[in-house]
Write a protein that holds these residues in place. Sequence first.
Motif, PDB file in Angstrom:
ATOM      1  N   TRP A   1      -5.276  12.723   6.700  1.00  0.00           N
ATOM      2  CA  TRP A   1      -6.607  12.477   6.133  1.00  0.00           C
ATOM      3  C   TRP A   1      -6.859  13.331   4.890  1.00  0.00           C
ATOM      4  CZ3 TRP A   1     -10.231  12.370  11.057  1.00  0.00           C
ATOM      5  CH2 TRP A   1      -9.941  11.216  11.807  1.00  0.00           C
ATOM      6  N   LEU A   2      -5.836  14.000   4.399  1.00  0.00           N
ATOM      7  CA  LEU A   2      -6.016  14.846   3.219  1.00  0.00           C
ATOM      8  C   LEU A   2      -5.861  14.041   1.933  1.00  0.00           C
ATOM      9  CD1 LEU A   2      -6.470  17.947   2.777  1.00  0.00           C
ATOM     10  CD2 LEU A   2      -4.032  18.088   2.259  1.00  0.00           C
ATOM     11  N   ALA A   3      -4.948  13.086   1.946  1.00  0.00           N
ATOM     12  CA  ALA A   3      -4.699  12.215   0.791  1.00  0.00           C
ATOM     13  C   ALA A   3      -4.062  10.947   1.322  1.00  0.00           C
ATOM     14  CB  ALA A   3      -3.788  12.897  -0.225  1.00  0.00           C
ATOM     15  N   ASP A   4      -3.939   9.957   0.463  1.00  0.00           N
ATOM     16  CA  ASP A   4      -3.326   8.697   0.891  1.00  0.00           C
ATOM     17  C   ASP A   4      -2.485   8.137  -0.237  1.00  0.00           C
ATOM     18  OD1 ASP A   4      -2.613   6.621   2.472  1.00  0.00           O
ATOM     19  OD2 ASP A   4      -4.566   5.625   2.491  1.00  0.00           O
ATOM     20  N   ALA A   5      -1.503   7.335   0.122  1.00  0.00           N
ATOM     21  CA  ALA A   5      -0.609   6.731  -0.864  1.00  0.00           C
ATOM     22  C   ALA A   5      -1.217   5.453  -1.409  1.00  0.00           C
ATOM     23  CB  ALA A   5       0.738   6.417  -0.201  1.00  0.00           C
ATOM     24  N   PRO A   6      -0.803   5.064  -2.617  1.00  0.00           N
ATOM     25  CA  PRO A   6      -1.179   3.732  -3.107  1.00  0.00           C
ATOM     26  C   PRO A   6      -0.650   2.684  -2.140  1.00  0.00           C
ATOM     27  CG  PRO A   6      -0.141   5.044  -4.842  1.00  0.00           C
ATOM     28  CD  PRO A   6       0.053   5.789  -3.574  1.00  0.00           C
ATOM     29  N   ARG A   7      -1.507   1.845  -1.630  1.00  0.00           N
ATOM     30  CA  ARG A   7      -1.121   0.925  -0.564  1.00  0.00           C
ATOM     31  C   ARG A   7      -0.435  -0.336  -1.079  1.00  0.00           C
ATOM     32  NH1 ARG A   7      -0.979   2.936   4.570  1.00  0.00           N
ATOM     33  NH2 ARG A   7      -2.666   4.423   4.888  1.00  0.00           N
ATOM     34  N   GLU A   8      -0.817  -0.778  -2.262  1.00  0.00           N
ATOM     35  CA  GLU A   8      -0.360  -2.078  -2.732  1.00  0.00           C
ATOM     36  C   GLU A   8       1.161  -2.118  -2.870  1.00  0.00           C
ATOM     37  OE1 GLU A   8      -1.257  -5.228  -6.378  1.00  0.00           O
ATOM     38  OE2 GLU A   8      -2.402  -3.371  -6.196  1.00  0.00           O
ATOM     39  N   GLY A   9       1.780  -3.044  -2.155  1.00  0.00           N
ATOM     40  CA  GLY A   9       3.225  -3.229  -2.248  1.00  0.00           C
ATOM     41  C   GLY A   9       4.036  -2.290  -1.391  1.00  0.00           C
ATOM     42  N   LEU A  10       3.410  -1.260  -0.809  1.00  0.00           N
ATOM     43  CA  LEU A  10       4.177  -0.251  -0.073  1.00  0.00           C
ATOM     44  C   LEU A  10       4.756  -0.816   1.223  1.00  0.00           C
ATOM     45  CD1 LEU A  10       5.028   2.685  -0.253  1.00  0.00           C
ATOM     46  CD2 LEU A  10       2.920   3.324   0.932  1.00  0.00           C
ATOM     47  N   ASP A  11       3.956  -1.562   1.976  1.00  0.00           N
ATOM     48  CA  ASP A  11       4.462  -2.146   3.222  1.00  0.00           C
ATOM     49  C   ASP A  11       5.583  -3.140   2.949  1.00  0.00           C
ATOM     50  OD1 ASP A  11       2.767  -0.667   4.789  1.00  0.00           O
ATOM     51  OD2 ASP A  11       1.227  -2.220   4.928  1.00  0.00           O
ATOM     52  N   ASP A  12       5.437  -3.924   1.887  1.00  0.00           N
ATOM     53  CA  ASP A  12       6.494  -4.889   1.543  1.00  0.00           C
ATOM     54  C   ASP A  12       7.783  -4.173   1.154  1.00  0.00           C
ATOM     55  OD1 ASP A  12       4.834  -7.030   2.041  1.00  0.00           O
ATOM     56  OD2 ASP A  12       4.254  -7.308  -0.054  1.00  0.00           O
ATOM     57  N   ALA A  13       7.662  -3.087   0.418  1.00  0.00           N
ATOM     58  CA  ALA A  13       8.845  -2.335  -0.003  1.00  0.00           C
ATOM     59  C   ALA A  13       9.567  -1.757   1.212  1.00  0.00           C
ATOM     60  CB  ALA A  13       8.444  -1.228  -0.966  1.00  0.00           C
ATOM     61  N   ARG A  14       8.797  -1.184   2.115  1.00  0.00           N
ATOM     62  CA  ARG A  14       9.391  -0.615   3.323  1.00  0.00           C
ATOM     63  C   ARG A  14      10.055  -1.694   4.169  1.00  0.00           C
ATOM     64  NH1 ARG A  14       6.617   0.562   7.836  1.00  0.00           N
ATOM     65  NH2 ARG A  14       7.454   2.131   9.242  1.00  0.00           N
ATOM     66  N   ARG A  15       9.391  -2.823   4.296  1.00  0.00           N
ATOM     67  CA  ARG A  15       9.937  -3.937   5.068  1.00  0.00           C
ATOM     68  C   ARG A  15      11.232  -4.432   4.421  1.00  0.00           C
ATOM     69  NH1 ARG A  15       5.445  -5.979   6.190  1.00  0.00           N
ATOM     70  NH2 ARG A  15       5.171  -7.147   4.259  1.00  0.00           N
ATOM     71  N   SER A  16      11.281  -4.473   3.108  1.00  0.00           N
ATOM     72  CA  SER A  16      12.482  -4.940   2.410  1.00  0.00           C
ATOM     73  C   SER A  16      13.668  -4.031   2.692  1.00  0.00           C
ATOM     74  CB  SER A  16      12.205  -4.999   0.907  1.00  0.00           C
ATOM     75  OG  SER A  16      13.359  -5.393   0.200  1.00  0.00           O
ATOM     76  N   LEU A  17      13.454  -2.715   2.659  1.00  0.00           N
ATOM     77  CA  LEU A  17      14.554  -1.785   2.946  1.00  0.00           C
ATOM     78  C   LEU A  17      14.993  -1.887   4.402  1.00  0.00           C
ATOM     79  CD1 LEU A  17      13.554   1.462   0.997  1.00  0.00           C
ATOM     80  CD2 LEU A  17      15.099  -0.375   0.302  1.00  0.00           C
ATOM     81  N   LEU A  18      14.059  -2.083   5.312  1.00  0.00           N
ATOM     82  CA  LEU A  18      14.433  -2.259   6.717  1.00  0.00           C
ATOM     83  C   LEU A  18      15.253  -3.530   6.917  1.00  0.00           C
ATOM     84  CD1 LEU A  18      11.094  -1.188   8.449  1.00  0.00           C
ATOM     85  CD2 LEU A  18      13.296  -0.005   8.626  1.00  0.00           C
TER      86      LEU A  18
END
Length: 824
Positions: free
Chosen positions: A217-234
């Motif tokens: 809860w201190l900071a957060d990453a840019p969300r856009e495209g992040l889940d897709d990128a992670r899914r692609s590497l998996l």
Amino acid sequence: MTSTDRHTEAEDSGPSGYAAARLRLLTEGARSGPPRRTALAELTDDWLAALFEAGAEAGGGLKGVSLVAVGGYGRGELSPRSDLDLLLLHDGGDTDAIAALADRLWYPVWDLGLALDHSVRTPAEARRTAAEDLKVQLGLLDARHLAGDLGLTAGLRTAVLADWRNQAPRRLPELQELCAERAERQGELQYLLEPDLKEARGGLRDATALRAVAASWLADAPREGLDDARRSLLDVRDALHLTTGRATDRLSLQEQDQVAAELGLLDADTLLRQVYEAARVIAYASDVTWREVGRVLRSRAVRPRLRAMLGGGKPTAERSPLAEGVVEQDGEVVLARTARPERDPVLPLRAAAAAAQAGLPLSLHAVRRLAATVRPLPTPWPAEAREQLVTLLGSGRPTVQVWEALEAEGLITRLLPDWERVRCRPQRNAVHIWTVDRHLIETAVRASEFTRRVSRPDLLLVAALLHDIGKGWPGDHSVAGEIIARDVAGRIGFDREDAAVLGTLVRHHLLLVETATRRDLDDPATVRSVAEAVGTQSTLGLLHALTEADALATGPAAWSSWRGSLVTDLVKRVSAVLAGDDPEEPETAAPTAEQERLAVEAYRTGGPVLALRAQPEPPAGPPPDEEPATAGAPEPLGVELLIAVPDQPGVLPAVAGVLAMHRLTVRTAELRAMPLPDGVGGSVLLLEWRVAAEYGSLPQAARLRADLVRALDGTLDIAGRLAERDAAYPRRRGVVAPPPRVTVASAASRHATVIEVRAQDAPGLLFRIGRALEDAGVRVRSAHVSTLGANAVDAFYVTGAEGTPLPGEEATAVARKLEETLRG
């Protein structure tokens, strides 16, 4: 489900039943990606839960125990060969019964050959271990209940999350340091030809770290495209596990085609580009996130003091103007409150140039606002836009992070549509260490160091950005690049004359280094051809700087003091021609005293005479008004080997073979007939070579001479000796190299036929070439040897027995025969 039912299911889905179901799931083609990972996790959940229930029942209905999945398994991300990360959580009850239950869980997993990371702890022990080991704490953040006491698991999850949030100001810098150390060891995923999908920067570990930052809860990453990128590497890792049958995260070259096919992709390049694009999203999100973490932590440290000074009032962030519509705030470049991106199409370039000049990052909010609202630039660009682009490119190392920020939000391809073809494009060449797009930016960074050397720094920087823009198009990338460069130059506002110069620089960006290392610079035709291609002194200066910047940005194997000296020599000769000096046939250079001494001794003794002499190093500092070619200490040019031999056939292969036997690398080689002084008569062959030891020290001159005598009289079987060495020390299997290619360079010289050889470098290669040329009945006038990484690019100036160039058909036949020999 009753206890009896779960016990029966455990028996039905024991090791053999679970293994069969797992195999069916992994081999059926209908399911892949997230659905398969979820299904595999659910299948494994059911199996382990059944084992747990059966084990607990066998222990007399054991209570106060739960089975918890942590780490990747806790996230439900089971790849075909993933480890099972399990925690057997207990309340401190009957330790013997808990140990027996653990055995009933772990042994069936091991029996199937599955990798298992397991622990048995109470909640207090788990929290204490997490406080001591950051990796354990990260795994517990993804804890997921599988079986047993749900309240026990929920209590641990709540406590671990609370601990993590309370300790975030201390643990997040520790996590950032771990990520930085891993990046230093593993490199950048978005540039590696054989990347580690998990450990390299921008890989799955970094994606997990971003989840941990968000959980704080201190900071957060840019969300856009992040889940897709992670899914692609998996998805890529799943395919890698299936094609190799191993639990590996390293995407090796020899496996990339199979992995691409498993994913339904066109080829290995398409696969790598997909990996690079995903890694770039994760790496950029990491940069932004860690920057935000630093800002928040600094703010927390300063705020109490400011509140005390201001009497409890809220401090106002200081904003310093940088350019029209652009200010600095909290160590980032943001848009001014008065900025109107929708009315100011130059603002993205102005903001980027200001950020790079200040050495500051562009804020994520600013870049996204620009991407969402800015209008396209008119064609041609206004002068300010072009000037801001040149300023950005000339800002040195800070240009890289600013460019990456613009590219992450799609602004670069909107400014330069041709960029899309080179974006994330891999280069399957051991010499190159970057993708095409990053290499172009790196070249601009290098070129910014040379802007004081040229009359038009703006043309140098834009040429650096565009010199490889033709990669990704069919045919010669330099030819395609010239067309694109001229078009881009017109669109960004250069006049026709400047556009023509940019086209020339892109078309001939390899001309100087290829000519200097592969052609006879004493041949007037060589120098004239370069002068005709370049056209003017100004363009020659630009091309010289671009050549050096390009090589330095390619990688350590592409540039050296030796190559730099050859290019400088060529530039001086071409400059003289452009200044009006006509390079007519040069008079034969008078031999030095040492050369004459060696020649006379060789003639009198009837055998080879040689001398080894270290070359002087380049001066410690650069010439006046000239930037240093490379950082650090100057590189020695090697050792000069002078050999005089009575004129006879077979000299080139004999010398090359002896050098190969002694593991000496040939950097340059020249062979010429030398008339002897008056009163002596006859002639000898003089060979001037520059050599370096592959490893260890140089051999003694006496040993080289003794072996050379035997090679020339036929008593030393060089081919046999080299073959024995290869058999004793076989080279490791690796990627299959492209076949060698031998061509005739037409019109390259009026005095000889130039035969070019491009092949995989290997010990004895020059010996094989020399022997093949001798067998073909041609004489080698000079040889110019160049090695780039694992690739040898050599040029041989040959003549017939009469000393004249070979007729066209004969030259083609010699080249074809040589190519066949090297392929054999």
